[in-house]
Design an enzyme around this catalytic site. Sequence first.
Site, short mmCIF file in Angstrom:
data_model
loop_
_atom_site.label_atom_id
_atom_site.label_comp_id
_atom_site.label_asym_id
_atom_site.label_seq_id
_atom_site.Cartn_x
_atom_site.Cartn_y
_atom_site.Cartn_z
N ASN A 67 43.60 39.49 46.26
CA ASN A 67 42.27 38.89 46.25
C ASN A 67 42.02 38.32 44.86
O ASN A 67 41.66 39.06 43.94
CB ASN A 67 41.22 39.95 46.62
CG ASN A 67 39.82 39.35 46.63
OD1 ASN A 67 39.66 38.14 46.63
ND2 ASN A 67 38.81 40.21 46.64
N TRP A 68 42.22 37.02 44.74
CA TRP A 68 42.07 36.40 43.42
C TRP A 68 40.61 36.19 43.02
O TRP A 68 40.34 35.75 41.90
CB TRP A 68 42.80 35.05 43.40
CG TRP A 68 44.29 35.13 43.43
CD1 TRP A 68 45.06 36.27 43.37
CD2 TRP A 68 45.22 34.04 43.52
NE1 TRP A 68 46.40 35.95 43.42
CE2 TRP A 68 46.52 34.58 43.51
CE3 TRP A 68 45.08 32.67 43.62
CZ2 TRP A 68 47.66 33.79 43.58
CZ3 TRP A 68 46.21 31.87 43.68
CH2 TRP A 68 47.49 32.43 43.66
N SER A 108 40.71 48.99 42.32
CA SER A 108 41.42 49.43 41.10
C SER A 108 42.86 49.87 41.34
O SER A 108 43.36 50.77 40.66
CB SER A 108 40.65 50.57 40.42
OG SER A 108 39.38 50.14 40.03
N HIS A 166 33.17 41.29 51.81
CA HIS A 166 33.52 41.90 50.53
C HIS A 166 32.25 42.35 49.82
O HIS A 166 31.22 41.67 49.87
CB HIS A 166 34.30 40.90 49.65
CG HIS A 166 34.90 41.57 48.46
ND1 HIS A 166 34.18 41.89 47.34
CD2 HIS A 166 36.16 42.03 48.24
CE1 HIS A 166 34.97 42.49 46.47
NE2 HIS A 166 36.18 42.60 46.99
N GLY A 216 37.06 47.34 40.43
CA GLY A 216 36.84 46.73 39.12
C GLY A 216 37.52 47.41 37.95
O GLY A 216 36.96 47.51 36.87
N GLU A 243 37.04 49.85 50.85
CA GLU A 243 36.89 49.66 49.40
C GLU A 243 35.64 50.39 48.93
O GLU A 243 34.53 49.82 49.02
CB GLU A 243 36.76 48.18 49.07
CG GLU A 243 37.93 47.33 49.48
CD GLU A 243 38.00 46.09 48.62
OE1 GLU A 243 38.87 46.02 47.76
OE2 GLU A 243 37.15 45.21 48.80
P1 PGA Z 1 40.13 45.41 41.92
O1 PGA Z 1 39.40 44.58 43.06
O2 PGA Z 1 41.54 45.67 42.37
O3 PGA Z 1 40.05 44.52 40.71
O4 PGA Z 1 39.34 46.68 41.77
C1 PGA Z 1 39.51 44.95 44.41
C2 PGA Z 1 38.53 44.16 45.22
O5 PGA Z 1 37.42 43.87 44.78
O6 PGA Z 1 38.81 43.78 46.33
#
Ligand code: PGA
Length: 277
Positions: A32-33, A238, A127, A201, A195
């Site tokens: 997920n960019w 993360s 999301h 993050g 998530e």
């Molecule tokens: P992250 O993002 O791996 O930077 O925590 C995951 C996401 O928001 O889908």
Amino acid sequence: MCGGYIVILPRKRRTRKIIYMDAKRTILIVCNWKSEPDTPQQVQELVQGVCRSVGEGQSVLITPPHIFIPTANQYITDARASLPVGAHVLLGAQDIMIDSESASVLTGEVSGDMLVSFGVSHVLVGHSERRHVLGESDDVVQKKLSSVVAHGMIPVLCVGESKRTTPRIAADFCIAQVLHACSKGLCKKLCIAYEPVWEIGGREHIDIEYVRDVLVYIREKLNVDIPTTQVTFLYGGSVRCETALELIHACPIEGLLIGSASLDVGAFSCILKSVYS
Ligand code: PGA
């Protein structure tokens, strides 16, 4: 047993370590960019880096920002012939226009037809950044999911609680989000990305035992309404090279959704190597 998984408890049960093994489990790694990178040249480097890193039998789904979907599609298509046997690099989108009876055109939106025409197979919906920062309601998420399905693509529905709570409460919250978005019979193929919002993050530590318990409850309870055999479960938040394999071993999931680490080819290829090791 949990869903289609064999749970192997090590001899010392008090360690509470469980390994999920399923010979048929195929793993999907989603990049997920978000709203990066900034230029088509960086897209080229990232896509080519992913295509170089992906190994035999491995599956990666890249979801670039809308504006870079054509560029990503071009480089994925160029690389496809030289991918290892059974390797898949798929193209996804991060959003979709709602199919609305009152408006068949909407300024600034990108339709399902446009996504399909560039080879998009999966679309992220719900999301937490779109729910919490952009105010997307459960109703909007439901409409977007319907639009994905109506265009023959596969939804990657993101669910998760905002604050740490108990695994059962978190699971009930996620199930409510799933059932609001996806009515019975609508989703013949569905990815659910669990998530926990508070884990997204770049946090240092992931509470893998908590994540596992939430996913176990979700799988068990959701199965009543949506057969979980038709669902690909992912974990996101993360994920790093250090935690990827443990997540795959400890949790009843078929893949990972990776944000910031997917924008660093070195970190991402380290995740791929460890997950498929
Ligand atoms: P992250 O993002 O791996 O930077 O925590 C995951 C996401 O928001 O889908």
